[in-house]
Design an enzyme around this catalytic site. Structure first.
Site, mmCIF file in Angstrom:
data_model
loop_
_atom_site.group_PDB
_atom_site.id
_atom_site.type_symbol
_atom_site.label_atom_id
_atom_site.label_comp_id
_atom_site.label_asym_id
_atom_site.label_seq_id
_atom_site.Cartn_x
_atom_site.Cartn_y
_atom_site.Cartn_z
ATOM 1 C CG HIS A 237 -0.463 -0.434 2.490
ATOM 2 N ND1 HIS A 237 0.679 0.080 3.057
ATOM 3 C CD2 HIS A 237 -0.934 -1.353 3.365
ATOM 4 C CE1 HIS A 237 0.883 -0.497 4.210
ATOM 5 N NE2 HIS A 237 -0.080 -1.386 4.422
ATOM 6 C CG ASP A 310 -4.545 -3.184 3.776
ATOM 7 O OD1 ASP A 310 -4.651 -4.217 4.462
ATOM 8 O OD2 ASP A 310 -3.986 -2.156 4.177
HETATM 9 O O1 DOR Z 1 -5.369 -0.212 7.967
HETATM 10 C C1 DOR Z 1 -4.747 -1.212 8.344
HETATM 11 N N1 DOR Z 1 -5.385 -2.289 8.846
HETATM 12 N N2 DOR Z 1 -3.409 -1.226 8.260
HETATM 13 C C2 DOR Z 1 -2.685 -2.241 8.802
HETATM 14 O O2 DOR Z 1 -1.486 -2.221 8.698
HETATM 15 C C3 DOR Z 1 -3.328 -3.327 9.537
HETATM 16 C C4 DOR Z 1 -4.706 -3.509 9.070
HETATM 17 C C5 DOR Z 1 -5.497 -4.440 9.948
HETATM 18 O O3 DOR Z 1 -5.038 -5.557 10.216
HETATM 19 O O4 DOR Z 1 -6.605 -4.076 10.374
HETATM 20 ZN ZN ZN Z 2 -2.928 -4.811 5.654
HETATM 21 ZN ZN ZN Z 3 -0.255 -2.537 6.187
#
Ligand code: DOR
Ligand code: ZN
Ligand code: ZN
Length: 446
Positions: A237, A310
């Site tokens: 990301h 993500d």
């Molecule tokens: O927005 C995020 N959510 N960034 C991360 O690095 C972890 C992820 C999560 O596991 O919820």
């Molecule tokens: Zn992530």
């Molecule tokens: Zn991340």
């Protein structure tokens, strides 16, 4: 000759172009791509009515949760969300409860996922406490390592350059990639503490702690260490011009480095974040319009390897608090990625060839997913059928994911996945998941 399944009457994206014809599938593999006259008969013949047939999408950045976090997502709901969104394979992140970080935790996670998924799933592992276990974690089936630089997940001391160097050296011998969440912990924490001392707890304060500069700092550090070892690095990301410049610099000098971008960083800005509030909070956060446009330019120049969701599901109650510091970052994304990108194809911002490269071909190449990512004879029959003309509204309350919210809720899209095949089996039809848990398999590299 008669085979299991033949898909007829499609526009097939194969070998970089679109051809009219069909696909014959036997035991989960594509055995022929040809015109109708050259296809065998089959017990199961499906007419695709001229719709576009793509290699199944591979989402290399997914948090499936499960185990002690089934309240957020489980292997079935997460992979059902994937296939509903036209994604046939996902790579699962290790920041779970318990953390995937050694042979014992990895084997347990694989065992629990085995009969529970409707998409194919590969696993990242965090680094083990014991360096000597790095080789066996890969031998036990991890596709890659994941390193969080914003907070220590797993056994590796992220403040210690020498420890990182030794771990990278080991991984480079194995030929596996290290995927990195690049935000510098010290820089984030120093800025966050300052804001908190001033009593600031809103989104603006959160953005001050998670600036593009903290990403660039982490990217610079990790590439410096990686260059000494020749390890393959994948940057997750990416959300800043500075980070992209650093990546392009080392790429030119021959380091194996790739980077990924998310749909939310391409389509949403800090204005959306301030309007929608903490429900849209992610790490890294969405950026201003200028940066968003620079990220699109980088896509256009071919400097982005992968688009990944993500997908990071949380409870609504975890996403809302009177202080941004107490909110869990992350949003669901599996069911919106492809409709949003197809909309961009319809708008002329992306070509189908680019979309396939970013969401199937490069993911398979970077993570050495053999026989994945391409629609051609000999490859696994992971396939996505799309209707480029279908208009819909994003309805997050209808998600298969347990996280039934989205910053894109209510958005009009043009272009939808309408059928998904996993290992030759129809798993999603007209938006409905029609397969039972166990249709997916565990992915390994090589
Ligand atoms: O927005 C995020 N959510 N960034 C991360 O690095 C972890 C992820 C999560 O596991 O919820
Ligand atoms: Zn992530
Ligand atoms: Zn991340």
């Amino acid at each position: 000759m008669s085979v299991n399944t033949v898909l007829h009457n499609a526009k097939i994206f194969t070998e970089g172009r679109i051809v009219k014809g069909g696909v014959a599938i036997e035991e989960g593999k594509i055995i022929r791509v040809a015109k109708k006259a050259h296809l065998p008969s089959a017990s199961n013949e499906i007419n695709l009515h001229g719709y576009l047939l793509l290699p199944g999408l591979i989402d290399i950045h997914v948090h499936l949760r499960d185990q002690l976090q089934t309240y957020e997502e489980d292997f079935f709901t997460g992979t059902a969300a994937a296939v509903a969104g036209g994604i046939t394979s996902v790579l699962d992140m290790p920041n779970n409860e318990p953390v995937t970080m050694d042979c014992v935790s990895l084997r347990k996670r694989i065992e629990e996922a085995k009969c529970s998924t409707v998409a194919n799933v590969g696993f990242y592992s965090a680094f083990p406490r014991n360096e000597d276990e790095i080789t066996s974690v890969i031998n036990d089936g991890a596709v890659a390592f994941k390193l969080f630089l914003n907070t220590q997940i797993g056994g590796l001391d992220i403040k210690n350059d020498d420890a990182l160097f030794r771990a990278f050296n080991k991984v480079s011998e194995l030929g596996a990639p290290v995927a990195v969440h690049a935000e510098d912990q010290e820089a984030v924490e120093t800025a966050a503490e300052l804001e908190q001392r001033l009593g600031h707890k809103d989104i603006e304060a959160y953005l001050k702690a998670h600036k593009p500069e903290v990403e660039a700092k982490a990217v610079e550090r990790i590439l410096r260490i990686a260059r000494k070892t020749n390890v393959q690095i994948h940057l997750c990301h990416i959300s800043s011009k500075q980070a992209l410049a650093l990546i392009n610099g080392v790429r030119k000098r021959g380091l194996m480095v790739s980077c990924e971008i998310t749909p939310h960083h391409l389509l949403l800005t800090d204005e959306d974040l301030k309007r929608q509030g903490t429900m849209l909070l992610t790490n890294p956060p969405v950026r201003n319009k200028n940066i968003m446009n620079e990220l699109w330019d980088a896509v256009g120049r071919g400097q982005i390897d992968v688009i990944a969701s993500d997908h990071a599901p949380h409870l609504v109650s975890e996403k809302t608090a009177d202080s941004a510091w107490n909110v869990k970052p992350g949003i669901p994304g599996l069911e919106t990625l492809l409709p949003l990108l197809l909309t961009k194809v319809n708008e002329g911002r992306l070509t189908i060839a680019n979309l396939v490269k970013l969401t199937a071909e490069r993911p398979a190449e970077i993570f050495r997913l053999h026989n994945e990512g391409f629609l051609k004879e000999g490859c696994n029959a992971n396939l996505t059928v799309v209707d480029m003309k279908r208009r819909e509204k994003i309805k997050s309350h209808e998600f298969y994911s347990k996280a039934k919210y989205s910053p894109f809720d209510g958005w009009s899209v043009k272009g939808m996945p309408i059928k998904t095949f996993v290992n030759g089996q129809l798993v999603m039809d007209e938006g409905e998941v029609v397969a039972k848990p166990g249709a997916g398999r565990i992915i390994r590299s090589g």
